[in-house]
Design an enzyme around this catalytic site. Structure first.
Site, PDB file in Angstrom:
ATOM      1  N   HIS A  41      -8.385   2.600   1.792  1.00  0.00           N
ATOM      2  CA  HIS A  41      -7.655   2.869   3.035  1.00  0.00           C
ATOM      3  C   HIS A  41      -8.408   3.957   3.797  1.00  0.00           C
ATOM      4  O   HIS A  41      -8.490   5.091   3.339  1.00  0.00           O
ATOM      5  CB  HIS A  41      -6.238   3.366   2.751  1.00  0.00           C
ATOM      6  CG  HIS A  41      -5.347   2.308   2.176  1.00  0.00           C
ATOM      7  ND1 HIS A  41      -4.355   1.710   2.901  1.00  0.00           N
ATOM      8  CD2 HIS A  41      -5.320   1.742   0.968  1.00  0.00           C
ATOM      9  CE1 HIS A  41      -3.746   0.817   2.136  1.00  0.00           C
ATOM     10  NE2 HIS A  41      -4.315   0.820   0.963  1.00  0.00           N
TER      11      HIS A  41
ATOM     12  N   HIS B  45      -6.053  -2.637 -10.582  1.00  0.00           N
ATOM     13  CA  HIS B  45      -6.363  -2.470  -9.160  1.00  0.00           C
ATOM     14  C   HIS B  45      -7.703  -3.124  -8.794  1.00  0.00           C
ATOM     15  O   HIS B  45      -7.871  -3.638  -7.699  1.00  0.00           O
ATOM     16  CB  HIS B  45      -6.376  -0.979  -8.793  1.00  0.00           C
ATOM     17  CG  HIS B  45      -6.557  -0.713  -7.335  1.00  0.00           C
ATOM     18  ND1 HIS B  45      -5.662  -1.171  -6.376  1.00  0.00           N
ATOM     19  CD2 HIS B  45      -7.535  -0.070  -6.648  1.00  0.00           C
ATOM     20  CE1 HIS B  45      -6.084  -0.808  -5.178  1.00  0.00           C
ATOM     21  NE2 HIS B  45      -7.207  -0.138  -5.305  1.00  0.00           N
TER      22      HIS B  45
ATOM     23  N   HIS C  83       1.984   5.071   1.960  1.00  0.00           N
ATOM     24  CA  HIS C  83       2.882   4.517   0.955  1.00  0.00           C
ATOM     25  C   HIS C  83       3.861   5.579   0.475  1.00  0.00           C
ATOM     26  O   HIS C  83       3.520   6.760   0.395  1.00  0.00           O
ATOM     27  CB  HIS C  83       2.087   4.001  -0.254  1.00  0.00           C
ATOM     28  CG  HIS C  83       1.137   2.900   0.062  1.00  0.00           C
ATOM     29  ND1 HIS C  83      -0.157   3.132   0.475  1.00  0.00           N
ATOM     30  CD2 HIS C  83       1.294   1.548   0.033  1.00  0.00           C
ATOM     31  CE1 HIS C  83      -0.755   1.966   0.677  1.00  0.00           C
ATOM     32  NE2 HIS C  83       0.100   0.997   0.428  1.00  0.00           N
TER      33      HIS C  83
ATOM     34  N   ASN D 256      -3.069 -11.359  -7.248  1.00  0.00           N
ATOM     35  CA  ASN D 256      -2.965 -11.539  -8.708  1.00  0.00           C
ATOM     36  C   ASN D 256      -1.646 -12.239  -9.025  1.00  0.00           C
ATOM     37  O   ASN D 256      -0.729 -12.212  -8.207  1.00  0.00           O
ATOM     38  CB  ASN D 256      -2.992 -10.163  -9.410  1.00  0.00           C
ATOM     39  CG  ASN D 256      -1.918  -9.227  -8.872  1.00  0.00           C
ATOM     40  OD1 ASN D 256      -2.088  -8.620  -7.822  1.00  0.00           O
ATOM     41  ND2 ASN D 256      -0.808  -9.131  -9.584  1.00  0.00           N
TER      42      ASN D 256
ATOM     43  N   MET E 222       4.215  -3.078  -2.910  1.00  0.00           N
ATOM     44  CA  MET E 222       4.642  -1.672  -2.818  1.00  0.00           C
ATOM     45  C   MET E 222       4.639  -1.126  -1.386  1.00  0.00           C
ATOM     46  O   MET E 222       4.564   0.085  -1.186  1.00  0.00           O
ATOM     47  CB  MET E 222       3.719  -0.804  -3.688  1.00  0.00           C
ATOM     48  CG  MET E 222       3.627  -1.264  -5.130  1.00  0.00           C
ATOM     49  SD  MET E 222       2.400  -0.314  -6.045  1.00  0.00           S
ATOM     50  CE  MET E 222       2.256  -1.305  -7.549  1.00  0.00           C
ATOM     51  N   SER E 223       4.730  -2.003  -0.408  1.00  0.00           N
ATOM     52  CA  SER E 223       4.682  -1.516   0.983  1.00  0.00           C
ATOM     53  C   SER E 223       5.574  -2.391   1.853  1.00  0.00           C
ATOM     54  O   SER E 223       6.501  -3.026   1.362  1.00  0.00           O
ATOM     55  CB  SER E 223       3.236  -1.566   1.494  1.00  0.00           C
ATOM     56  OG  SER E 223       2.795  -2.904   1.585  1.00  0.00           O
TER      57      SER E 223
ATOM     58  N   ALA F 167      -1.419  -6.498   0.308  1.00  0.00           N
ATOM     59  CA  ALA F 167      -1.814  -7.187  -0.913  1.00  0.00           C
ATOM     60  C   ALA F 167      -0.565  -7.246  -1.781  1.00  0.00           C
ATOM     61  O   ALA F 167       0.196  -6.280  -1.826  1.00  0.00           O
ATOM     62  CB  ALA F 167      -2.914  -6.411  -1.618  1.00  0.00           C
TER      63      ALA F 167
ATOM     64  N   TYR G  89       4.778   5.739  -2.579  1.00  0.00           N
ATOM     65  CA  TYR G  89       4.318   6.195  -3.898  1.00  0.00           C
ATOM     66  C   TYR G  89       3.288   7.314  -3.828  1.00  0.00           C
ATOM     67  O   TYR G  89       3.007   7.969  -4.826  1.00  0.00           O
ATOM     68  CB  TYR G  89       3.795   5.023  -4.754  1.00  0.00           C
ATOM     69  CG  TYR G  89       2.556   4.321  -4.230  1.00  0.00           C
ATOM     70  CD1 TYR G  89       1.308   4.928  -4.233  1.00  0.00           C
ATOM     71  CD2 TYR G  89       2.625   3.022  -3.747  1.00  0.00           C
ATOM     72  CE1 TYR G  89       0.179   4.282  -3.764  1.00  0.00           C
ATOM     73  CE2 TYR G  89       1.527   2.355  -3.275  1.00  0.00           C
ATOM     74  CZ  TYR G  89       0.291   2.990  -3.287  1.00  0.00           C
ATOM     75  OH  TYR G  89      -0.814   2.340  -2.803  1.00  0.00           O
ATOM     76  N   GLU G  90       2.717   7.528  -2.655  1.00  0.00           N
ATOM     77  CA  GLU G  90       1.781   8.652  -2.503  1.00  0.00           C
ATOM     78  C   GLU G  90       2.524   9.983  -2.367  1.00  0.00           C
ATOM     79  O   GLU G  90       1.905  11.036  -2.293  1.00  0.00           O
ATOM     80  CB  GLU G  90       0.913   8.447  -1.260  1.00  0.00           C
ATOM     81  CG  GLU G  90      -0.011   7.245  -1.352  1.00  0.00           C
ATOM     82  CD  GLU G  90      -0.677   6.940  -0.016  1.00  0.00           C
ATOM     83  OE1 GLU G  90      -1.749   7.514   0.239  1.00  0.00           O
ATOM     84  OE2 GLU G  90      -0.119   6.158   0.768  1.00  0.00           O
TER      85      GLU G  90
ATOM     86  N   SER H 221      -4.198  -2.898   1.813  1.00  0.00           N
ATOM     87  CA  SER H 221      -5.312  -2.648   0.886  1.00  0.00           C
ATOM     88  C   SER H 221      -6.460  -3.620   1.090  1.00  0.00           C
ATOM     89  O   SER H 221      -6.278  -4.823   0.942  1.00  0.00           O
ATOM     90  CB  SER H 221      -4.850  -2.809  -0.566  1.00  0.00           C
ATOM     91  OG  SER H 221      -3.880  -1.879  -0.885  1.00  0.00           O
TER      92      SER H 221
HETATM   93  N1  HPA Z   1       2.724  -5.795  -7.905  1.00  0.00           N
HETATM   94  C1  HPA Z   1       2.989  -4.910  -6.927  1.00  0.00           C
HETATM   95  N2  HPA Z   1       2.139  -4.656  -5.951  1.00  0.00           N
HETATM   96  C2  HPA Z   1       0.984  -5.325  -5.922  1.00  0.00           C
HETATM   97  C3  HPA Z   1       0.646  -6.253  -6.907  1.00  0.00           C
HETATM   98  C4  HPA Z   1       1.574  -6.499  -7.961  1.00  0.00           C
HETATM   99  O1  HPA Z   1       1.346  -7.318  -8.870  1.00  0.00           O
HETATM  100  N3  HPA Z   1      -0.579  -6.743  -6.598  1.00  0.00           N
HETATM  101  C5  HPA Z   1      -0.970  -6.119  -5.453  1.00  0.00           C
HETATM  102  N4  HPA Z   1      -0.030  -5.268  -5.040  1.00  0.00           N
END
Ligand code: HPA
Length: 269
Positions: free
Chosen positions: A61, A244, A83, A233, A209-210, A113, A85-86, A30
């Site tokens: 992306h 996001h 991903h 974060n 998530m990847s 990320a 999740y997509e 990302s």
């Molecule tokens: N959790 C999961 N995936 C992420 C996060 C998070 O806090 N930040 C960026 N991708």
């Protein structure tokens, strides 16, 4: 079509487009896809035009495969990954890694990320290992014996020699590169604070998530791996809310360091 035949077909197609001899695969997470635009003497192909390839749906992306020279190395870069999740099957999520292997890559640099459990926003972290909490495994199904064994060893999935080079290069550049364990989930929800407390107990440094599916497939086929997380974060419960936009904003802030680091590492691999 059988997976093996799809891999061969796509590899043949890409060779026909001039993607002859990539040394390294680059999977850009990302907001980190910009690095692909620095590839020189490049060939760029829209995902939509590649047979057996997935489609990118996430904002940030681009959905392009870029081949060319970066820091003097021949790289094949995914500008935008797939991903789970997509709604992509694991076969689609990991297909590019299979093709990178089929085209003869020696290693892959996988970036993402991630939310910080041990580290705060703005940190770059070399992944030393992962915890697969996706509830999935991309190798379920018939084993591709040409790629690797039925029961692959994951003890050294993240190649130590690559990581050591990454740290040496970071030090030269004055970048404080941390190291830690990436815990992979499917998303698309961010985690609950209780989940993050549990993940902390499990030994996670960062959560995302990847990456986990791609690295499993890379390790299976003997591809060397360098994983780098950009912590965007504090994970849930360590800060008031997650969104996001913050992920995008922090990525924006650290991407110059990120790009410089990856290029300098490539030159040394
Ligand atoms: N959790 C999961 N995936 C992420 C996060 C998070 O806090 N930040 C960026 N991708």
């Amino acid at each position: 079509m059988k997976l093996m035949n799809k891999i061969k077909e796509t590899a043949q197609f890409l060779k026909g487009k001039g993607i002859a001899a990539p040394e390294f695969g680059l999977i850009l997470g990302s907001g980190l896809g910009e690095l692909a635009s620095e590839i020189e003497n490049g060939i760029s192909i829209d995902y939509a035009n590649i047979p057996n390839w997935g489609r990118s749906t996430v904002v940030g992306h681009a959905g392009k495969l870029v081949y060319g020279e970066l820091a003097g190395r021949k790289v094949l870069a995914l500008q935008g990954r797939f991903h789970f999740y997509e709604g992509n099957p694991m076969e689609v999520v990991t297909f590019p890694v299979r093709v990178m292997r089929a085209l003869g890559c020696e290693g892959v640099i996988v970036t993402n990320a991630a939310g910080g459990v041990e580290y705060g926003p703005g940190t770059l972290m070399a992944i030393s290992d992962h915890i697969n909490l996706t509830g999935q495994n991309p190798l379920i199904g018939a084993n591709l014996d040409e790629f690797g064994p039925r029961f692959p060893d994951m003890s050294d999935a993240y190649t130590k020699a690559y990581r050591e080079k990454a740290h040496a290069v970071a030090e030269k550049l004055g970048i404080d590169l941390k190291e830690g364990v990436y815990l992979g989930v499917t998303g698309p929800t961010y985690e609950t604070p209780a989940e993050i407390r549990a993940f902390q107990t499990l030994g996670a440094s960062a959560v995302g998530m990847s990456t986990v599916p791609e690295v499993i497939v890379a390790a299976h086929s003997g591809l060397k791996v360098l994983g780098i997380s950009a912590i965007t974060n504090f994970a849930a419960g360590f800060q008031s809310e997650l969104n996001h936009e913050e992920v995008v904003e922090v990525t924006e802030r650290i991407k110059e360091n990120f790009k410089g680091l990856v290029k300098a590492i490539l030159a040394e691999l």
